[in-house]
Write an enzyme that holds these catalytic residues in place. Structure first.
Site, PDB file in Angstrom:
ATOM      1  N   HIS A   1       0.803  -1.211   0.000  1.00  0.00           N
ATOM      2  CA  HIS A   1       0.000   0.000   0.000  1.00  0.00           C
ATOM      3  C   HIS A   1       0.846   1.275   0.000  1.00  0.00           C
ATOM      4  O   HIS A   1       0.567   2.236  -0.701  1.00  0.00           O
ATOM      5  CB  HIS A   1      -0.902  -0.035   1.224  1.00  0.00           C
ATOM      6  CG  HIS A   1      -2.123   0.749   1.018  1.00  0.00           C
ATOM      7  ND1 HIS A   1      -3.115   0.331   0.167  1.00  0.00           N
ATOM      8  CD2 HIS A   1      -2.489   1.953   1.482  1.00  0.00           C
ATOM      9  CE1 HIS A   1      -4.049   1.238   0.136  1.00  0.00           C
ATOM     10  NE2 HIS A   1      -3.707   2.229   0.933  1.00  0.00           N
TER      11      HIS A   1
ATOM     12  N   GLU B   1      -9.327 -10.772  -9.498  1.00  0.00           N
ATOM     13  CA  GLU B   1      -8.072 -10.765  -8.749  1.00  0.00           C
ATOM     14  C   GLU B   1      -7.853 -12.040  -7.947  1.00  0.00           C
ATOM     15  O   GLU B   1      -6.903 -12.155  -7.190  1.00  0.00           O
ATOM     16  CB  GLU B   1      -7.970  -9.525  -7.861  1.00  0.00           C
ATOM     17  CG  GLU B   1      -9.155  -9.252  -6.980  1.00  0.00           C
ATOM     18  CD  GLU B   1      -9.042  -7.926  -6.221  1.00  0.00           C
ATOM     19  OE1 GLU B   1      -7.976  -7.305  -6.206  1.00  0.00           O
ATOM     20  OE2 GLU B   1     -10.053  -7.538  -5.615  1.00  0.00           O
TER      21      GLU B   1
ATOM     22  N   ASP C   1      -3.327  -8.502  -6.673  1.00  0.00           N
ATOM     23  CA  ASP C   1      -3.806  -9.670  -5.943  1.00  0.00           C
ATOM     24  C   ASP C   1      -3.802 -10.919  -6.800  1.00  0.00           C
ATOM     25  O   ASP C   1      -3.515 -12.005  -6.312  1.00  0.00           O
ATOM     26  CB  ASP C   1      -5.222  -9.411  -5.400  1.00  0.00           C
ATOM     27  CG  ASP C   1      -5.165  -8.575  -4.134  1.00  0.00           C
ATOM     28  OD1 ASP C   1      -4.369  -8.922  -3.250  1.00  0.00           O
ATOM     29  OD2 ASP C   1      -5.890  -7.565  -4.055  1.00  0.00           O
TER      30      ASP C   1
END
Ligand code: PEP
Ligand code: MG
Length: 584
Positions: free
Chosen positions: A193, A435, A459
């Site tokens: 992130h 994903e 992902d």
């Protein structure tokens, strides 16, 4: 002094030379000690003083924050200030100092531990989550007791390159581009992130450097090469000059790319591609157009839920989405419903301590179990869609029943809005993130039920190759060109084509110019990425023909290893874009 070179992962491009600032995030180590009865009063006073100092530090931080990133982020500080008045924490510590005659550090630590144990047993997940807040505030008081301050990014005077073990979402919120020249962290990967946020803020970064905090001291001269993920400490003259040259070249190249801003993302033979921006904060919308993109291909709404003690209301959702759509108009905005859990933010309602959070109650799984949270967001979305070009995207769908359940809730929300007499958009396009490998494998079934697919490679690669996207130790295996990944992408593309639905990609793979021609050949007409990547990808798109892209795909698909596929892709790029490759 000898220069030292450290290699990690390039998380956000750019070359920066400057002074380091070591952000100290070690826990304070304190010892509990018995005290004399006569000292008890002083010890309590010392504790109360540390609490007061903590309070004023937080108030100070809040004031500084106020000038920075918007009021919603101040909630987290309010929550912490409230805890400084919490009876369970403060009064209990004082009682322990008095009754057990231990020093303030020992009493506080014991209190935090015993509160923690109680919290672990609590059923209510919201309350359980408060444990982290208590630990955080406890750490702050401890630091003030021993005179060791918890640093924050707002403490940095002047410009600096931040070196840290890892950065928390609260740190990244405080990152100001004018002060933080670059950052380098021990932890992290390209798709963590923090790395994603660094790219969207345009701050060069190298992550996954393992032990960089052990070797760098505040004030050291360092070079951060965010393109290759290299950090050089105490560079020698030759290296210094070399990087100065590279820095100039990179800047020049960026200026050249800037000239493409207003030109369309179109191949040499006139095939139109749409380049969109990924955003996390409504404030980022303007930067998409500034970088030559059209509309938002992924608005991650997690930030709306972050750093606050309460959940966002339907109206807050509505205003945020309406605002984003108005700014992006006439282009579309794809808004993704809440994706919490995994490496993402923990919400008070998410489950703490799942053994495998990435495989746990994350994203759509979470919102399906929390219909109130989900419905408030969907109501806000549908209302905002009446006034702007909005599409809804659901994260982490992994089966048909799950998708149907999601659609059922959406239909219920529409019905509720209708009976409430509220204006909303009846015909809003819905899409799903592809994903999870399972979704890719049943893409034909899913295509029949939605208007578009958006492939989340961050992902998809994590789950396909079984590589934790957060884990720097396996980051080297994270390979978008792995044959397993490429085959899945091809399956998804075929399913979208046969189902006649729009195919988009919003994972980080979409923003890497090395893959642009391959994605084009694979049939991706919409690519959504960090804004900083838009000009680079546009440059590639504008210089290839569809024939070449198709040929490249057939060559790459014949490769049996990721390494082979990468070599093929690189040699294509080397032939076509030697200048661009030199900058990568
Ligand atoms: C992805 O998984 O590729 C994606 C775009 O979603 P996120 O990075 O927010 O998980
Ligand atoms: Mg994802």
């Amino acid at each position: 002094m000898e220069e030292k070179v450290y290699s990690g992962i390039g998380a956000s491009p750019g070359i920066v030379i400057g002074r380091a600032y070591l952000l100290d995030r070690r826990k304070v180590v304190v010892a509990g000690q018995r005290i004399e009865e006569v000292s008890v009063k002083d010890e309590v006073a010392r504790f109360r003083k540390a609490v007061e100092i903590s309070k004023s530090q937080l108030e100070d931080l809040k004031k500084r924050f106020a000038r920075g990133l918007g009021k919603s982020h101040r909630y987290i500080i309010d929550t912490l200030v409230m805890l400084l008045e919490d009876k369970m924490l403060i009064d209990k510590t004082v009682k322990l100092i008095r009754e057990s005659q231990v020093n303030a550090e020992g009493a506080l630590k014991d209190t935090i531990t015993s509160i923690g144990q109680k919290f672990d047993k609590i059923e209510d997940e919201y309350l359980r989550e408060r444990k982290h807040d208590i630990e955080q505030i406890g750490e702050r008081i401890l630091r003030n007791l021993v005179g060791h301050r918890q640093e924050s990014l707002t403490d940095i005077e002047g410009e600096a390159i931040v070196i840290a073990h890892d950065l928390a979402p609260t740190d990244t919120l405080q990152m100001r581009k004018d002060k933080i020249l670059a950052f380098a962290t021990d932890a992290g990967s390209r798709t963590s992130h923090t790395a994603i946020l660094a790219r969207s803020l345009g701050i060069p970064a190298a992550v996954g450097l393992d032990t960089i905090t052990d070797v760098v001291k505040t004030g050291d001269v360092v070079i951060v090469d965010g393109i290759h993920g290299v950090v050089i400490v105490d560079p020698g003259e030759e290296t210094f000059l070399e990087y100065l040259k590279r820095q100039r070249r990179f800047k020049y190249f960026e200026q050249e790319l800037e000239k493409l801003r207003t030109l369309p993302a179109e191949t040499l033979d006139g095939h139109q591609v749409y380049l969109h921006g990924n955003i996390e904060l409504p404030e980022e919308v303007a930067s998409v157009a500034e970088h030559g993109g059209t509309g938002i291909g992924l608005y991650r709404t997690e930030f709306l839920f972050m750093n606050r003690p309460t959940l966002p209301s339907e109206d807050e959702h509505y205003h945020a989405y309406r605002h984003v759509a108005a700014q992006a108009a006439p282009h579309e905005v794809v808004i993704r419903t809440l994706d919490v859990g995994g490496d993402k933010i923990a919400l008070s309602q998410t489950i703490d301590g799942e053994a495998n959070p990435a495989l746990g109650l994350r994203a759509i799984r979470f919102t399906l179990q929390k219909p109130d949270i989900f419905k408030a967001q969907l109501r806000g979305l549908l209302r905002a869609a009446a006034q702007g070009n909005i599409k809804i995207l659901f994260p982490m769908i992994s089966s048909l029943p799950e998708l149907r359940e999601t659609k059922k809730i959406l239909a219920e929300v529409k019905e509720e809005l209708r009976s409430d007499g509220v204006t909303f958009q009846e015909h809003v396009e819905i899409g799903i993130m592809i994903e999870v490998p399972a979704a890719a494998m049943i893409a034909d079934l899913l295509a029949a039920e939605v208007d578009f697919f958006s492939v989340g490679t961050n992902d998809l690669i994590q789950y396909t190759l079984a590589i934790d996207r957060q884990n720097e130790h396996v980051a080297y295996m994270y390979e978008p060109l792995d044959p397993a990944v490429l085959r899945l992408l091809q399956m998804v593309s075929k399913a979208a084509q046969q189902g006649n639905i729009t195919l988009s990609m919003c994972g980080e793979m979409a923003g890497d110019p090395l893959y642009a021609a391959i994605l084009l050949g694979l049939g991706f007409q919409h690519l959504s990425m960090n804004v900083a990547s838009i000009p680079w990808v546009k440059r590639v798109i504008r210089s290839v023909r569809m024939d070449d892209a198709n040929e490249l795909v057939s060559l790459v698909m014949q490769e049996s290893t990721a390494e082979g596929a990468r070599k093929t892709a690189e040699s294509f790029m080397q032939k076509r874009f030697p200048d661009l490759v030199a900058e990568l």
